[in-house]
Design an enzyme around this catalytic site. Structure first.
Site, PDB file in Angstrom:
ATOM      1  N   GLY A 155     -14.759  57.671 -72.857  1.00  0.00           N
ATOM      2  CA  GLY A 155     -13.314  57.137 -73.422  1.00  0.00           C
ATOM      3  C   GLY A 155     -13.637  56.316 -74.528  1.00  0.00           C
ATOM      4  O   GLY A 155     -14.422  55.810 -74.933  1.00  0.00           O
ATOM      5  N   ARG A 211     -15.795  64.003 -72.793  1.00  0.00           N
ATOM      6  CA  ARG A 211     -16.478  64.022 -71.357  1.00  0.00           C
ATOM      7  C   ARG A 211     -16.957  65.350 -70.742  1.00  0.00           C
ATOM      8  O   ARG A 211     -16.557  66.214 -71.516  1.00  0.00           O
ATOM      9  CB  ARG A 211     -15.310  63.315 -70.157  1.00  0.00           C
ATOM     10  CG  ARG A 211     -14.783  62.079 -70.547  1.00  0.00           C
ATOM     11  CD  ARG A 211     -14.197  61.512 -69.384  1.00  0.00           C
ATOM     12  NE  ARG A 211     -13.131  60.405 -69.554  1.00  0.00           N
ATOM     13  CZ  ARG A 211     -13.768  58.909 -69.613  1.00  0.00           C
ATOM     14  NH1 ARG A 211     -15.088  58.817 -69.338  1.00  0.00           N
ATOM     15  NH2 ARG A 211     -13.134  57.933 -69.941  1.00  0.00           N
ATOM     16  N   ASP A 254     -21.806  54.015 -69.766  1.00  0.00           N
ATOM     17  CA  ASP A 254     -22.866  54.361 -68.734  1.00  0.00           C
ATOM     18  C   ASP A 254     -23.235  55.982 -68.462  1.00  0.00           C
ATOM     19  O   ASP A 254     -24.300  56.371 -68.220  1.00  0.00           O
ATOM     20  CB  ASP A 254     -22.677  53.773 -67.102  1.00  0.00           C
ATOM     21  CG  ASP A 254     -21.260  54.275 -66.502  1.00  0.00           C
ATOM     22  OD1 ASP A 254     -20.417  54.742 -67.423  1.00  0.00           O
ATOM     23  OD2 ASP A 254     -21.115  54.349 -65.619  1.00  0.00           O
ATOM     24  N   GLY A 255     -22.308  56.874 -68.488  1.00  0.00           N
ATOM     25  CA  GLY A 255     -22.424  58.176 -68.475  1.00  0.00           C
ATOM     26  C   GLY A 255     -23.144  58.739 -69.614  1.00  0.00           C
ATOM     27  O   GLY A 255     -24.248  59.216 -69.615  1.00  0.00           O
ATOM     28  N   THR A 260     -17.594  50.091 -73.516  1.00  0.00           N
ATOM     29  CA  THR A 260     -16.944  50.015 -72.524  1.00  0.00           C
ATOM     30  C   THR A 260     -15.675  49.307 -72.595  1.00  0.00           C
ATOM     31  O   THR A 260     -16.114  47.898 -72.621  1.00  0.00           O
ATOM     32  CB  THR A 260     -17.822  49.790 -70.995  1.00  0.00           C
ATOM     33  OG1 THR A 260     -16.800  49.243 -70.023  1.00  0.00           O
ATOM     34  CG2 THR A 260     -18.806  48.774 -71.135  1.00  0.00           C
ATOM     35  N   ILE A 261     -14.451  49.451 -72.598  1.00  0.00           N
ATOM     36  CA  ILE A 261     -13.451  48.473 -72.748  1.00  0.00           C
ATOM     37  C   ILE A 261     -13.408  47.944 -71.178  1.00  0.00           C
ATOM     38  O   ILE A 261     -12.753  46.657 -71.101  1.00  0.00           O
ATOM     39  CB  ILE A 261     -12.179  48.973 -72.948  1.00  0.00           C
ATOM     40  CG1 ILE A 261     -11.693  50.249 -71.967  1.00  0.00           C
ATOM     41  CG2 ILE A 261     -11.967  49.372 -74.476  1.00  0.00           C
ATOM     42  CD1 ILE A 261     -10.091  50.321 -72.158  1.00  0.00           C
ATOM     43  N   ASP A 262     -14.025  48.525 -70.153  1.00  0.00           N
ATOM     44  CA  ASP A 262     -13.825  47.985 -68.925  1.00  0.00           C
ATOM     45  C   ASP A 262     -14.667  46.586 -68.760  1.00  0.00           C
ATOM     46  O   ASP A 262     -14.875  45.898 -67.879  1.00  0.00           O
ATOM     47  CB  ASP A 262     -14.198  48.991 -67.890  1.00  0.00           C
ATOM     48  CG  ASP A 262     -13.091  49.908 -67.783  1.00  0.00           C
ATOM     49  OD1 ASP A 262     -12.173  50.130 -68.500  1.00  0.00           O
ATOM     50  OD2 ASP A 262     -13.379  50.914 -66.871  1.00  0.00           O
ATOM     51  N   ASP A 274     -17.805  46.948 -67.834  1.00  0.00           N
ATOM     52  CA  ASP A 274     -18.619  46.960 -66.635  1.00  0.00           C
ATOM     53  C   ASP A 274     -19.911  47.415 -66.802  1.00  0.00           C
ATOM     54  O   ASP A 274     -20.865  47.830 -65.957  1.00  0.00           O
ATOM     55  CB  ASP A 274     -17.850  48.067 -65.778  1.00  0.00           C
ATOM     56  CG  ASP A 274     -17.930  49.430 -66.496  1.00  0.00           C
ATOM     57  OD1 ASP A 274     -18.135  49.831 -67.525  1.00  0.00           O
ATOM     58  OD2 ASP A 274     -17.160  50.433 -65.975  1.00  0.00           O
ATOM     59  N   GLY A 311      -9.446  49.500 -66.023  1.00  0.00           N
ATOM     60  CA  GLY A 311     -10.523  48.828 -65.008  1.00  0.00           C
ATOM     61  C   GLY A 311     -10.743  49.618 -64.096  1.00  0.00           C
ATOM     62  O   GLY A 311     -10.167  49.180 -62.985  1.00  0.00           O
ATOM     63  N   ARG A 312     -11.811  50.717 -64.131  1.00  0.00           N
ATOM     64  CA  ARG A 312     -11.853  51.534 -63.016  1.00  0.00           C
ATOM     65  C   ARG A 312     -12.589  50.889 -61.858  1.00  0.00           C
ATOM     66  O   ARG A 312     -12.142  51.246 -60.507  1.00  0.00           O
ATOM     67  CB  ARG A 312     -12.635  52.715 -63.496  1.00  0.00           C
ATOM     68  CG  ARG A 312     -12.649  53.934 -63.329  1.00  0.00           C
ATOM     69  CD  ARG A 312     -13.506  54.858 -63.344  1.00  0.00           C
ATOM     70  NE  ARG A 312     -14.006  55.264 -64.830  1.00  0.00           N
ATOM     71  CZ  ARG A 312     -13.420  56.365 -65.330  1.00  0.00           C
ATOM     72  NH1 ARG A 312     -12.645  57.347 -64.837  1.00  0.00           N
ATOM     73  NH2 ARG A 312     -13.858  56.610 -66.586  1.00  0.00           N
ATOM     74  N   TYR A 340      -3.458  53.953 -72.342  1.00  0.00           N
ATOM     75  CA  TYR A 340      -4.130  54.216 -73.410  1.00  0.00           C
ATOM     76  C   TYR A 340      -3.925  53.354 -74.724  1.00  0.00           C
ATOM     77  O   TYR A 340      -4.775  53.199 -75.793  1.00  0.00           O
ATOM     78  CB  TYR A 340      -4.178  55.634 -74.222  1.00  0.00           C
ATOM     79  CG  TYR A 340      -4.719  56.486 -72.963  1.00  0.00           C
ATOM     80  CD1 TYR A 340      -5.864  56.800 -72.469  1.00  0.00           C
ATOM     81  CD2 TYR A 340      -3.711  57.380 -72.353  1.00  0.00           C
ATOM     82  CE1 TYR A 340      -6.128  57.548 -71.653  1.00  0.00           C
ATOM     83  CE2 TYR A 340      -4.075  58.384 -71.099  1.00  0.00           C
ATOM     84  CZ  TYR A 340      -5.491  58.327 -70.943  1.00  0.00           C
ATOM     85  OH  TYR A 340      -5.907  59.136 -70.036  1.00  0.00           O
TER      86      TYR A 340
END
Ligand SMILES: Nc1ncnc2c1ncn2[C@@H]1O[C@H](COP(=O)(O)OP(=O)(O)O)[C@@H](O)[C@H]1O
Ligand SMILES: O=P(O)(O)OC[C@H]1O[C@](O)(COP(=O)(O)O)[C@@H](O)[C@@H]1O
Ligand SMILES: [Mg+2]
Length: 441
Positions: free
Chosen positions: A89, A155, A181-182, A209-211, A213, A255-256, A362
């Site tokens: 992303g 992705r 991470d992916g 990562t914008i999350d 995480d 924020g998954r 987005y």
């Protein structure tokens, strides 16, 4: 998780035999509050109690290899070809990192050939391996003024054998993977093929990562920009709900699995009454449940604002088996669900609400990096280049407790950075909102 020094050992392709362009500048440098010498290390932990709990001398407690320029390097810059790929992303700052890498390689190491692979790992697949982009100083001159990535992203799985074939076709010596991470799992798969074929290719990651995480990184680049942008939407629903009778404002933020954006944006605006995150389950029903609490808040204050992370309250929704192309679970829409349930509840108790619901989605991650993140990105880019030229591989560069360090890729993908319900960030959120630690549980 208890780490050992072995877990933290960073891989290197071999001895560094070439003089680095930074050798002279480094000759007089020593560790100081503002600099860590290349033979020094940065502690993982920072409290007396944890350091003591290791029960070993200070040079045996878990520590990271410091990042930064080396006196000697592994690759001969004149004969080095570099590849860059951005995956997963979007995140503010991707272009800043690309530009920083190209500038550092060109201006200081005098590397002549830098190739950008298009559209994430897809650009390394057999089908699109010839659609590369030559990355010169001119090409990257002002790319940081725009969001997104000039290389494109994607992705979805690609065959690592095919991807390594592509690296060989382009004679890549160092590949920089800017991704989450992916992407780092994908990069690890690449290094496994590289090892199996006994190739001399370094793979260095810049975690994205914008999350926020990913573990072992203070705050990921672009995160500050993303949550700053998210504050605009909280402010909007605050103003709307203030002006309306029985005004309810709801904002759903990305924020998954981790609610960092929701927490930071809510703390920044400091007007949210409820913050709901994946790490802290909540219930709707009963006197202590969210619905009654929202009702009471509305009766008392005339308006109520909720900030909800997209991964929050998934247990309340119908389970879905759907995954995206990369295998990430597709989540149910907690924002719309709450909007409907809160509207129904308040109408039932005669409060006829005016509900303002925003899902900026987005809009928060497609913007250019702010000044702070731009600085961070360029410094990560420099650290990544130094690591790659020094032959580090299966390694990512991160900032940890304000120092730039090298972390083995396996640690970054080993677990997720999440908000600790017992930690001080969540405590700050509870203090700012006034919401209880448990809602309907
Ligand atoms: N376990 C894995 N092994 C190999 N490649 C992976 C793995 N997980 C994800 N990838 C690949 O990495 C890329 C980015 O992953 P994705 O989860 O979409 O984003 P992110 O890197 O931001 O987490 C995708 O092309 C995906 O197929
Ligand atoms: O681009 P998509 O596939 O719609 O992804 C949306 C997801 O991307 C994220 O921004 C995270 O992206 P990454 O997995 O790339 O870090 C999440 O917050 C959001 O759930
Ligand atoms: Mg991810």
């Amino acid at each position: 998780m208890s780490l050992t020094l072995d877990d933290l050992r960073v891989r290197t392709l071999g001895d560094c035999e070439y003089d680095s362009p930074f050798a002279e500048m480094l000759s007089t440098k020593r560790t100081s509050p503002h600099y860590v010498a290349e033979d020094d290390r940065v502690l993982v932990d920072d409290t007396v109690s944890v350091l003591l709990s290791h029960g070993v001398p200070i040079d045996r407690v878990p520590s990271f290899e410091t990042a930064g320029p080396r006196k000697k390097i592994y690759f001969d810059p004149a004969r080095t070809t570099v590849g860059i790929v951005t995956c997963g992303g979007l995140c503010p700052g991707l272009n800043d990192v690309i530009r920083g890498i190209v500038q550092e390689l060109t201006e200081h190491y005098h590397v002549k050939r830098i190739l950008g692979f298009r559209n994430g790992y897809q650009g390394l697949s057999k089908d699109s391996r010839h659609t590369t982009m030559e990355l010169s100083l001119d090409r990257v001159r002002d790319i940081n003024n725009a969001g997104g990535t000039i290389l494109g992203s994607s992705r979805g799985a690609q065959d690592p054998e095919e991807m390594v074939d592509t690296l060989l076709i382009h004679e890549i010596d160092v590949l920089f993977v800017i991704g989450g991470d992916g992407s780092m799992r994908g990069a690890t798969a690449l290094t496994e093929v590289i090892d199996a074929r006994k190739l001399d290719i370094a793979v260095v990651g810049v975690p994205k990562t914008i999350d926020n995480d990913l573990p072992y990184t203070d705050q990921s680049f672009g995160f500050q920009t993303a949550f700053a942008r998210a504050t605009d939407f909280i402010q909007s629903v605050f103003i709307e709900s203030q002006a309306a009778e029985n005004g309810v404002g709801i904002v759903k933020l990305m924020g998954r699995h981790s609610g960092f954006i929701a927490c930071y944006a809510a703390l920044s605006v400091n007007d949210a009454d409820f913050v709901l995150i994946p790490e802290v389950p909540f219930g709707l029903e009963g006197d202590d449940g969210l619905l009654c609490r929202v009702e009471r808040h509305l009766r008392e204050h005339g308006q109520v604002v909720l900030v909800v992370a997209e991964g929050a309250g998934q247990h309340l929704l119908e389970a879905s088996e759907t995954k995206d192309k990369s295998g990430n679970a597709k989540l149910g829409d907690i924002g719309l669900f709450l909007k409907e349930r809160i509207t129904t509840k308040l109408s039932e108790v005669g409060l006829e609400p005016t509900v303002r619901y925003l899902d900026p989605s987005y809009a928060i991650r497609s913007v250019p990096a702010n000044a702070y993140d731009s600085v961070y990105c360029v410094r990560l880019a420099h650290a990544a280049v130094h690591a790659g030229m020094a032959g580090r591989t299966q390694t990512v560069v991160v900032r940890w407790r304000r120092r730039f360090v090298h972390v083995p890729m396996a640690l970054i993908t080993g677990h997720r950075n999440e908000i600790d319900p017992d930690g001080d960030l969540w405590m700050s959120v509870l203090e700012a909102t006034g919401q209880p630690a448990n809602i309907g549980r």
